[in-house]
Design a protein around this motif. Structure first.
Motif, short mmCIF file in Angstrom:
data_model
loop_
_atom_site.label_atom_id
_atom_site.label_comp_id
_atom_site.label_asym_id
_atom_site.label_seq_id
_atom_site.Cartn_x
_atom_site.Cartn_y
_atom_site.Cartn_z
N PHE A 76 0.84 -1.19 0.00
CA PHE A 76 0.00 0.00 0.00
C PHE A 76 0.88 1.25 0.00
O PHE A 76 1.93 1.27 0.64
N GLY A 77 0.44 2.29 -0.69
CA GLY A 77 1.22 3.52 -0.76
C GLY A 77 1.40 4.16 0.61
O GLY A 77 0.61 3.95 1.55
N GLY A 78 2.46 4.95 0.73
CA GLY A 78 2.79 5.57 2.00
C GLY A 78 1.73 6.51 2.53
O GLY A 78 1.60 6.69 3.75
N THR A 79 0.95 7.12 1.64
CA THR A 79 -0.10 8.03 2.11
C THR A 79 -1.13 7.29 2.95
O THR A 79 -1.69 7.86 3.89
N LEU A 80 -1.40 6.01 2.62
CA LEU A 80 -2.33 5.24 3.43
C LEU A 80 -1.75 5.01 4.83
O LEU A 80 -2.46 5.13 5.83
N PHE A 81 -0.46 4.69 4.90
CA PHE A 81 0.21 4.57 6.20
C PHE A 81 0.02 5.86 6.99
O PHE A 81 -0.35 5.84 8.18
N GLU A 82 0.25 7.00 6.36
CA GLU A 82 0.12 8.28 7.05
C GLU A 82 -1.33 8.55 7.47
O GLU A 82 -1.57 9.14 8.52
N ALA A 83 -2.28 8.10 6.64
CA ALA A 83 -3.69 8.29 6.98
C ALA A 83 -4.06 7.53 8.25
O ALA A 83 -4.86 8.01 9.06
N PHE A 84 -3.48 6.35 8.44
CA PHE A 84 -3.72 5.59 9.67
C PHE A 84 -3.01 6.23 10.86
O PHE A 84 -3.58 6.38 11.94
N VAL A 85 -1.75 6.64 10.64
CA VAL A 85 -0.96 7.20 11.74
C VAL A 85 -1.57 8.49 12.26
O VAL A 85 -1.69 8.70 13.48
N VAL A 86 -1.99 9.37 11.36
CA VAL A 86 -2.52 10.67 11.79
C VAL A 86 -3.83 10.51 12.56
O VAL A 86 -4.22 11.40 13.33
N ARG A 87 -4.49 9.37 12.39
CA ARG A 87 -5.73 9.07 13.11
C ARG A 87 -5.49 8.17 14.33
O ARG A 87 -6.43 7.62 14.90
N ASN A 88 -4.21 8.01 14.68
CA ASN A 88 -3.83 7.16 15.82
C ASN A 88 -4.32 5.73 15.64
O ASN A 88 -4.78 5.08 16.60
N GLN A 89 -4.20 5.20 14.41
CA GLN A 89 -4.66 3.85 14.10
C GLN A 89 -3.51 2.98 13.56
O GLN A 89 -3.74 2.13 12.70
N PHE A 90 -2.33 3.17 14.10
CA PHE A 90 -1.18 2.39 13.61
C PHE A 90 -1.39 0.90 13.84
O PHE A 90 -1.05 0.08 12.98
N ASP A 91 -1.93 0.52 14.99
CA ASP A 91 -2.18 -0.91 15.25
C ASP A 91 -3.17 -1.48 14.24
O ASP A 91 -3.04 -2.63 13.81
#
Length: 264
Positions: A76-91
């Motif tokens: 998955f592209g890095g923007t999706l990773f960032e979308a999860f991280v910025v929402r505190n959904q890394f897990d």
């Protein structure tokens, strides 16, 4: 290859550590994916489902299965990773990788501000689960990162466990490594290469002129990314010196002298 030509550079064989071609899938249908693989799977090393297109792509499981059956890894592209991280959904993001049985992930900070120690922490964590690609460079064309900082960031991310570091260019190829015109920031690239092994870098180079520049600088087995599906076979001909832009680049001195040509 379909026939034999002399004075063609050797290409590394899959699975490759160098000479990698990363394809940008921006939402291909299953049929389009199958068509791309039928003509060019030999030249595809890894596929990125661009930014967060996987969130809205229909039949995602089936599409991933097509790539898996062809032996081509997807991430998955890095923007999706960032979308999860910025929402505190890394897990939740980590669970998503397991749900879709993905073996690769991208860690980036092109759209959000993230302290380097925090970013490296994400890399270290994910590296215990999957193979990590990290990305350096901003998607903001007004944010210019000096060469020494690029080198520092790349080194720290490799030390944290990144397999390759991606040089940011976006899909359009007009930020990060490149000026707004698409011209390569030549001094930046050459400075990075004084400290970073070329096989550790994956340069986003969606434009033909950018691909040509990197092949001339680093040879047929340079790692290139954000390649459009329609540009896969054309890129391979650039790598092999079989397109006008690199036609004379790999010819030997005798041939160049005989035909009175010079590498440009």
């Amino acid at each position: 290859m379909n026939f034999t030509l002399s004075q063609v550079p050797s290409r590394s064989e899959k699975p490759r550590e160098k000479g990698i071609t990363m394809v940008m899938d921006k939402g291909l249908s299953i049929r389009e994916t199958e068509d791309m693989l039928s003509s060019a799977s030999t030249f595809i090393d890894i596929v990125k489902l661009g930014w967060a297109t996987s969130y809205v792509t229909s039949n995602l499981n089936e599409k991933l299965a097509v790539y898996k059956n062809a032996g081509i890894p997807v991430y998955f592209g890095g923007t999706l990773f960032e979308a999860f991280v910025v929402r505190n959904q890394f897990d939740d993001y980590r669970k998503l990788l397991d749900k879709y049985d993905l073996k690769y992930a991208e860690v980036s900070d092109g759209s959000i501000e993230m302290h380097q120690d925090v970013k490296c922490g994400y890399i270290r964590t994910l590296a215990q689960q999957v193979t990590v690609l990290s990305e350096v460079g901003s998607k903001d064309e007004n944010k210019i990162i000096p060469p020494y900082k690029w080198i520092q960031l790349i080194q720290s991310e490799l030390e944290a466990g990144a397999w390759k570091v991606i040089g940011e260019a976006r899909e359009s190829g007009n930020v990060g490594l490149f000026r707004a015109s698409g011209e390569v920031r030549q001094g930046l690239v050459e400075e990075i290469l004084t400290q970073i092994p070329f096989e550790k870098m994956l340069w986003e180079a969606p434009q033909k002129s950018q691909q040509v520049w990197f092949v001339k600088l680093l040879g047929a087995n340079v790692n290139l990314g954000n390649i459009a599906p329609s540009e896969l076979i054309p890129l391979e001909t650039i790598r092999l010196g079989l397109r006008g832009d690199t036609f004379t680049h790999f010819l030997n001195a005798k041939t160049k002298k005989e035909w009175k040509v010079d590498s440009k």
